[in-house]
Design a protein around this motif. Structure first.
Motif, mmCIF file in Angstrom:
data_model
loop_
_atom_site.group_PDB
_atom_site.id
_atom_site.type_symbol
_atom_site.label_atom_id
_atom_site.label_comp_id
_atom_site.label_asym_id
_atom_site.label_seq_id
_atom_site.Cartn_x
_atom_site.Cartn_y
_atom_site.Cartn_z
ATOM 1 N N ASP A 10 63.985 -16.206 23.863
ATOM 2 C CA ASP A 10 63.549 -14.818 24.008
ATOM 3 C C ASP A 10 64.685 -13.900 23.578
ATOM 4 O O ASP A 10 65.848 -14.300 23.555
ATOM 5 N N ALA A 11 64.337 -12.687 23.209
ATOM 6 C CA ALA A 11 65.287 -11.745 22.615
ATOM 7 C C ALA A 11 66.466 -11.444 23.532
ATOM 8 O O ALA A 11 67.606 -11.383 23.068
ATOM 9 N N ALA A 12 66.231 -11.255 24.812
ATOM 10 C CA ALA A 12 67.320 -10.897 25.724
ATOM 11 C C ALA A 12 68.327 -12.036 25.869
ATOM 12 O O ALA A 12 69.538 -11.812 25.805
ATOM 13 N N ALA A 13 67.852 -13.250 26.060
ATOM 14 C CA ALA A 13 68.751 -14.393 26.233
ATOM 15 C C ALA A 13 69.511 -14.716 24.953
ATOM 16 O O ALA A 13 70.648 -15.184 24.995
ATOM 17 N N PHE A 14 68.896 -14.453 23.794
ATOM 18 C CA PHE A 14 69.516 -14.792 22.512
ATOM 19 C C PHE A 14 70.413 -13.676 21.979
ATOM 20 O O PHE A 14 71.189 -13.891 21.054
ATOM 21 N N ALA A 15 70.364 -12.488 22.555
ATOM 22 C CA ALA A 15 71.090 -11.323 22.040
ATOM 23 C C ALA A 15 72.584 -11.556 21.796
ATOM 24 O O ALA A 15 73.117 -11.040 20.808
ATOM 25 N N PRO A 16 73.312 -12.323 22.626
ATOM 26 C CA PRO A 16 74.735 -12.537 22.325
ATOM 27 C C PRO A 16 74.992 -13.312 21.029
ATOM 28 O O PRO A 16 76.112 -13.333 20.528
ATOM 29 N N PHE A 17 73.943 -13.941 20.479
ATOM 30 C CA PHE A 17 74.100 -14.799 19.314
ATOM 31 C C PHE A 17 73.465 -14.218 18.050
ATOM 32 O O PHE A 17 73.712 -14.701 16.951
ATOM 33 N N GLY A 18 72.608 -13.215 18.205
ATOM 34 C CA GLY A 18 71.909 -12.626 17.070
ATOM 35 C C GLY A 18 70.577 -12.060 17.506
ATOM 36 O O GLY A 18 70.449 -11.533 18.610
ATOM 37 N N GLU A 19 69.574 -12.201 16.659
ATOM 38 C CA GLU A 19 68.272 -11.606 16.928
ATOM 39 C C GLU A 19 67.163 -12.641 16.816
ATOM 40 O O GLU A 19 67.240 -13.555 16.008
ATOM 41 N N VAL A 20 66.141 -12.465 17.644
ATOM 42 C CA VAL A 20 64.920 -13.254 17.529
ATOM 43 C C VAL A 20 64.003 -12.501 16.575
ATOM 44 O O VAL A 20 63.835 -11.286 16.688
ATOM 45 N N ILE A 21 63.427 -13.219 15.641
ATOM 46 C CA ILE A 21 62.519 -12.622 14.656
ATOM 47 C C ILE A 21 61.103 -13.027 15.037
ATOM 48 O O ILE A 21 60.753 -14.205 14.974
ATOM 49 N N GLU A 22 60.318 -12.041 15.503
ATOM 50 C CA GLU A 22 58.935 -12.343 15.885
ATOM 51 C C GLU A 22 58.096 -11.079 15.838
ATOM 52 O O GLU A 22 58.598 -9.980 16.013
ATOM 53 N N ALA A 23 56.824 -11.272 15.620
ATOM 54 C CA ALA A 23 55.870 -10.167 15.588
ATOM 55 C C ALA A 23 55.278 -10.024 16.981
ATOM 56 O O ALA A 23 54.135 -10.375 17.228
ATOM 57 N N GLY A 24 56.079 -9.510 17.900
ATOM 58 C CA GLY A 24 55.652 -9.385 19.287
ATOM 59 C C GLY A 24 55.248 -7.976 19.654
ATOM 60 O O GLY A 24 55.448 -7.019 18.893
ATOM 61 N N ALA A 25 54.706 -7.844 20.841
ATOM 62 C CA ALA A 25 54.231 -6.546 21.318
ATOM 63 C C ALA A 25 55.355 -5.525 21.457
ATOM 64 O O ALA A 25 55.136 -4.329 21.288
ATOM 65 N N ALA A 26 56.570 -5.988 21.746
ATOM 66 C CA ALA A 26 57.697 -5.074 21.934
ATOM 67 C C ALA A 26 58.312 -4.623 20.607
ATOM 68 O O ALA A 26 59.174 -3.754 20.588
ATOM 69 N N THR A 27 57.883 -5.193 19.516
ATOM 70 C CA THR A 27 58.422 -4.880 18.197
ATOM 71 C C THR A 27 57.806 -3.599 17.655
ATOM 72 O O THR A 27 56.611 -3.366 17.806
ATOM 73 N N ARG A 28 58.630 -2.786 17.012
ATOM 74 C CA ARG A 28 58.112 -1.578 16.360
ATOM 75 C C ARG A 28 57.118 -2.008 15.286
ATOM 76 O O ARG A 28 57.434 -2.825 14.428
ATOM 77 N N GLN A 29 55.922 -1.445 15.357
ATOM 78 C CA GLN A 29 54.864 -1.832 14.425
ATOM 79 C C GLN A 29 54.021 -0.620 14.069
ATOM 80 O O GLN A 29 53.892 0.314 14.852
ATOM 81 N N PHE A 30 53.464 -0.665 12.858
ATOM 82 C CA PHE A 30 52.589 0.406 12.416
ATOM 83 C C PHE A 30 51.730 -0.093 11.260
ATOM 84 O O PHE A 30 52.108 -1.017 10.544
ATOM 85 N N PRO A 31 50.554 0.520 11.076
ATOM 86 C CA PRO A 31 49.672 0.092 9.997
ATOM 87 C C PRO A 31 50.180 0.573 8.639
ATOM 88 O O PRO A 31 50.757 1.651 8.525
ATOM 89 N N ILE A 32 49.961 -0.262 7.619
ATOM 90 C CA ILE A 32 50.277 0.094 6.237
ATOM 91 C C ILE A 32 49.123 -0.389 5.351
ATOM 92 O O ILE A 32 48.166 -0.988 5.858
ATOM 93 N N ASN A 33 49.221 -0.160 4.075
ATOM 94 C CA ASN A 33 48.216 -0.615 3.101
ATOM 95 C C ASN A 33 46.806 -0.168 3.489
ATOM 96 O O ASN A 33 45.888 -0.973 3.584
ATOM 97 N N GLN A 34 46.679 1.131 3.742
ATOM 98 C CA GLN A 34 45.390 1.742 4.105
ATOM 99 C C GLN A 34 44.778 1.090 5.335
ATOM 100 O O GLN A 34 43.563 0.937 5.451
ATOM 101 N N GLY A 35 45.648 0.657 6.265
ATOM 102 C CA GLY A 35 45.180 0.095 7.530
ATOM 103 C C GLY A 35 44.805 -1.374 7.491
ATOM 104 O O GLY A 35 44.409 -1.934 8.507
ATOM 105 N N SER A 36 44.992 -2.047 6.367
ATOM 106 C CA SER A 36 44.613 -3.463 6.291
ATOM 107 C C SER A 36 45.725 -4.415 6.721
ATOM 108 O O SER A 36 45.507 -5.625 6.810
ATOM 109 N N THR A 37 46.913 -3.875 7.005
ATOM 110 C CA THR A 37 48.074 -4.691 7.362
ATOM 111 C C THR A 37 48.856 -3.999 8.468
ATOM 112 O O THR A 37 48.950 -2.778 8.487
ATOM 113 N N VAL A 38 49.413 -4.792 9.370
ATOM 114 C CA VAL A 38 50.336 -4.262 10.372
ATOM 115 C C VAL A 38 51.741 -4.691 9.976
ATOM 116 O O VAL A 38 51.991 -5.866 9.712
ATOM 117 N N ARG A 39 52.647 -3.718 9.909
ATOM 118 C CA ARG A 39 54.047 -4.003 9.585
ATOM 119 C C ARG A 39 54.825 -4.099 10.891
ATOM 120 O O ARG A 39 54.854 -3.143 11.668
#
Length: 164
Positions: A10-39
């Motif tokens: 998880d991101a908090a436990a791994f923070a001293p070593f780097g970053e967790v890469i995941e498309a999670g609910a806590a991640t900044r996200q927004f629609p792109i491509n006329q709403g057909s994709t979430v970034r």
């Protein structure tokens, strides 16, 4: 040999070593491509270091049998190294804090889900890929450029990982 117990990545436990890469609910996200994709935006800070440039590769890792003996670590002092699984399988992440030779009691083991990647910060000690179950591909973004960028050490005392 000492046992190492894996904990969920998880991101908090791994923070001293780097970053967790995941498309999670806590991640900044927004629609792109006329709403057909979430970034899922800005998941990791790729650091190619001074005089380096970021490169994209695919690493194909052979599965490791458990219990697995950890007897060495490596680090990349000039830049970060990001891994994103492509084969839909969990894998193990072994890390130790940056700095001089790590003590075995400072090693951490994380069980990463098939939808989680990691970005090791420059200088973080880690074990090479630990695929589980079957041969697995990983998209890797790391540094190319002048100067040596991989230090390897043999641990003073080997430890083993067993998920029990």
């Amino acid at each position: 040999m000492k046992p190492l117990r894996a904990t969920a990545l998880d991101a908090a436990a791994f923070a001293p070593f780097g970053e967790v890469i995941e498309a999670g609910a806590a991640t900044r996200q927004f629609p792109i491509n006329q709403g057909s994709t979430v970034r899922y935006h800005d998941l990791a800070r790729i650091d190619p270091g001074e005089d380096g440039h970021a490169i994209v590769s695919i690493f194909r890792a052979q599965p490791r049998a458990l219990p697995f003996e950890v007897s060495m670590l490596e680090r990349h002092p000039r830049g970060s190294q990001a891994f994103m699984p492509l084969s839909g399988r969990p894998y193990l992440v072994v890390v130790a804090p940056p700095g001089e030779r790590p003590a075995t009691e400072n090693l951490r083991v994380f069980l990463a889900r098939a939808d989680q990647g990691v970005n090791y910060a420059a200088g973080v000690w880690h074990h090479p890929l630990l695929a589980l179950q079957a041969e697995s591909d990983f998209l890797v973004i790391d540094r190319a450029g002048p100067g040596a960028n991989c230090d390897e050490i043999t641990l003073d005392e080997a430890v083993y990982i067993d998920l029990g």
